[in-house]
Design an enzyme around this catalytic site. Sequence first.
Site, PDB file in Angstrom:
ATOM      1  N   HIS A 103      -5.965  -7.788  13.081  1.00 42.09           N
ATOM      2  CA  HIS A 103      -4.556  -6.730  12.927  1.00 42.09           C
ATOM      3  C   HIS A 103      -4.467  -6.130  14.491  1.00 42.09           C
ATOM      4  O   HIS A 103      -5.140  -6.247  15.274  1.00 42.09           O
ATOM      5  CB  HIS A 103      -5.046  -5.509  12.280  1.00 42.09           C
ATOM      6  CG  HIS A 103      -3.579  -4.421  12.063  1.00 42.09           C
ATOM      7  ND1 HIS A 103      -2.693  -4.867  11.533  1.00 42.09           N
ATOM      8  CD2 HIS A 103      -3.590  -3.415  12.637  1.00 42.09           C
ATOM      9  CE1 HIS A 103      -1.712  -3.968  11.406  1.00 42.09           C
ATOM     10  NE2 HIS A 103      -2.121  -3.157  11.752  1.00 42.09           N
TER      11      HIS A 103
ATOM     12  N   ARG B  99       1.721 -10.805   7.538  1.00 43.71           N
ATOM     13  CA  ARG B  99       1.445  -9.590   6.800  1.00 43.71           C
ATOM     14  C   ARG B  99       2.631  -8.493   7.349  1.00 43.71           C
ATOM     15  O   ARG B  99       2.387  -7.407   7.901  1.00 43.71           O
ATOM     16  CB  ARG B  99       0.312  -8.943   6.740  1.00 43.71           C
ATOM     17  CG  ARG B  99      -0.889  -9.769   6.412  1.00 43.71           C
ATOM     18  CD  ARG B  99      -2.185  -8.842   6.391  1.00 43.71           C
ATOM     19  NE  ARG B  99      -2.298  -8.201   7.661  1.00 43.71           N
ATOM     20  CZ  ARG B  99      -3.020  -8.560   8.653  1.00 43.71           C
ATOM     21  NH1 ARG B  99      -3.542  -9.774   8.697  1.00 43.71           N
ATOM     22  NH2 ARG B  99      -3.124  -7.772   9.672  1.00 43.71           N
TER      23      ARG B  99
ATOM     24  N   TYR C 180      16.197  30.378   4.186  1.00 50.37           N
ATOM     25  CA  TYR C 180      15.315  31.339   4.973  1.00 50.37           C
ATOM     26  C   TYR C 180      15.391  31.604   6.503  1.00 50.37           C
ATOM     27  O   TYR C 180      15.687  30.417   7.124  1.00 50.37           O
ATOM     28  CB  TYR C 180      13.792  30.489   4.763  1.00 50.37           C
ATOM     29  CG  TYR C 180      13.482  30.425   3.254  1.00 50.37           C
ATOM     30  CD1 TYR C 180      13.100  31.767   2.563  1.00 50.37           C
ATOM     31  CD2 TYR C 180      13.389  29.359   2.742  1.00 50.37           C
ATOM     32  CE1 TYR C 180      12.970  31.898   1.342  1.00 50.37           C
ATOM     33  CE2 TYR C 180      12.999  29.138   1.362  1.00 50.37           C
ATOM     34  CZ  TYR C 180      12.767  30.581   0.767  1.00 50.37           C
ATOM     35  OH  TYR C 180      12.357  30.415  -0.792  1.00 50.37           O
TER      36      TYR C 180
ATOM     37  N   LYS D 198       0.876  -1.281   0.215  1.00 49.59           N
ATOM     38  CA  LYS D 198      -0.011   0.048   0.071  1.00 49.59           C
ATOM     39  C   LYS D 198       0.829   1.192  -0.062  1.00 49.59           C
ATOM     40  O   LYS D 198       2.085   1.156   0.329  1.00 49.59           O
ATOM     41  CB  LYS D 198      -0.942   0.026   1.156  1.00 49.59           C
ATOM     42  CG  LYS D 198      -0.171   0.090   2.480  1.00 49.59           C
ATOM     43  CD  LYS D 198      -1.100  -0.296   3.873  1.00 49.59           C
ATOM     44  CE  LYS D 198      -0.488  -0.193   5.015  1.00 49.59           C
ATOM     45  NZ  LYS D 198      -1.235   0.029   6.409  1.00 49.59           N
TER      46      LYS D 198
ATOM     47  N   CYS E 124      14.445  23.798   2.371  1.00 55.23           N
ATOM     48  CA  CYS E 124      13.658  24.464   1.433  1.00 55.23           C
ATOM     49  C   CYS E 124      12.617  23.364   0.692  1.00 55.23           C
ATOM     50  O   CYS E 124      12.815  22.335   0.789  1.00 55.23           O
ATOM     51  CB  CYS E 124      14.631  25.385   0.389  1.00 55.23           C
ATOM     52  SG  CYS E 124      15.790  26.341   1.136  1.00 55.23           S
ATOM     53  N   MET E 125      11.886  23.927  -0.092  1.00 58.36           N
ATOM     54  CA  MET E 125      10.810  23.063  -0.837  1.00 58.36           C
ATOM     55  C   MET E 125      11.719  22.171  -1.991  1.00 58.36           C
ATOM     56  O   MET E 125      11.543  21.018  -2.018  1.00 58.36           O
ATOM     57  CB  MET E 125       9.852  23.879  -1.564  1.00 58.36           C
ATOM     58  CG  MET E 125       8.875  23.132  -2.441  1.00 58.36           C
ATOM     59  SD  MET E 125       7.691  24.110  -3.368  1.00 58.36           S
ATOM     60  CE  MET E 125       6.490  24.618  -1.914  1.00 58.36           C
ATOM     61  N   ASP E 126      12.641  22.811  -2.502  1.00 59.89           N
ATOM     62  CA  ASP E 126      13.170  22.054  -3.688  1.00 59.89           C
ATOM     63  C   ASP E 126      14.643  21.685  -3.386  1.00 59.89           C
ATOM     64  O   ASP E 126      15.429  21.117  -4.052  1.00 59.89           O
ATOM     65  CB  ASP E 126      13.350  22.754  -4.835  1.00 59.89           C
ATOM     66  CG  ASP E 126      11.632  23.178  -5.186  1.00 59.89           C
ATOM     67  OD1 ASP E 126      10.834  22.443  -5.148  1.00 59.89           O
ATOM     68  OD2 ASP E 126      11.734  24.418  -4.990  1.00 59.89           O
TER      69      ASP E 126
END
Length: 375
Positions: free
Chosen positions: A173, A225, A268, A55, A315-317
């Site tokens: 489970h 599992r 930043y 999953k 940072c984001m990237d």
Amino acid sequence: MIAGGDARVPVGREASRILGGMLARARADIHAGHLVRNARALAQVSGTPLIAPVKADAYGHGVNLVARALEDEPSVWGFAVAMPREAAALAPLTRKPVLLMTPAAPEEVGPLADLGVRLSVSSAEEVAALPAHARVHLKVDTGMNRLGAKPPEALRLGAALEARGLLEGVYTHLACADDPDLRMSEAQIHAFAAVRAAFPAALAHAQNGAGVLALGRVPGLDLARPGLALYGYPPEHLRARAELRPAMRVTARVGFVHTVPAGESVSYGALWRAPEDTRVATVQFGYADGYPRGATGRARAVVRGEVRDVLGRICMDQFMLDVQGLDVRVGEWVEVFGWDVLSASDLAAWSDGIEYEVLTGIGARVERTLVESAG
């Protein structure tokens, strides 16, 4: 043409060709050998074949890659997913059974059964919606209180399924198998045993990865599992029970290298200032790719065999890395985490998270590749 557009912008096959020539900025190597060896080790401890949970894009590893790595592995009986779309996408790609572990909507049941997907049911309404060719695993709630029928109701549902020839499996489970105190897990196994005994022809499964390692072989269970453990991350107090290796290594390219003068800040918020002239590499991997922003100020990465500090706010990237004294060049690869030096456990600790979040958070911009060796 869109107003203001450029007629020179490539479209169609030309755009695809250009896109195909673009270099990956980050990649995740998925180690097929580690996956296979982890599966065999867990199957040996449990004494049963496994249902491999894939999953959430195989816990971020890439469901197609993991399915390919385990397709011919005898210790793996089948695969398990959480969403109907995951089941519908995976079923045509594997010869192994695919188990959907959450309820399907009535309009989804028929198409999924047509694909051979094993359906989970927990209620009389779900049983009534099943077509005659469905293969079903009855979910029993023994204390998790998330999905499943309580044991008395499970006995009634199981009898109805068995009468129609639909019952293939029964399962539950474990809620606290990663707790050193095993009393709740043992109580759940005991509660499940009564349902399992009523349907001896059905495949019974209950143990997650922690359950496999903590409880070992459990009489009456036919499958296990193990999720996170399959990918190399068992609970810390159970790591000695089986030799498991992380299956994912994430690396990212250096996009820029420069010297930050003494006293100047990085990133930043100006959280970090150079105590002296410091050589810094900008690495093309950020929180949009799965590098938790919460690891700011604590994260480290491996460059040229050395573990170095991540400087300033993530940072984001991109993130910035201390490479003082190293001859690091643009285009080199930095290891964010892997299977030898740093791991997803380190990144989880730095960000006050868990390994599940780190692995499933690896973004779509990260190019995943199945590898056979650690090279």
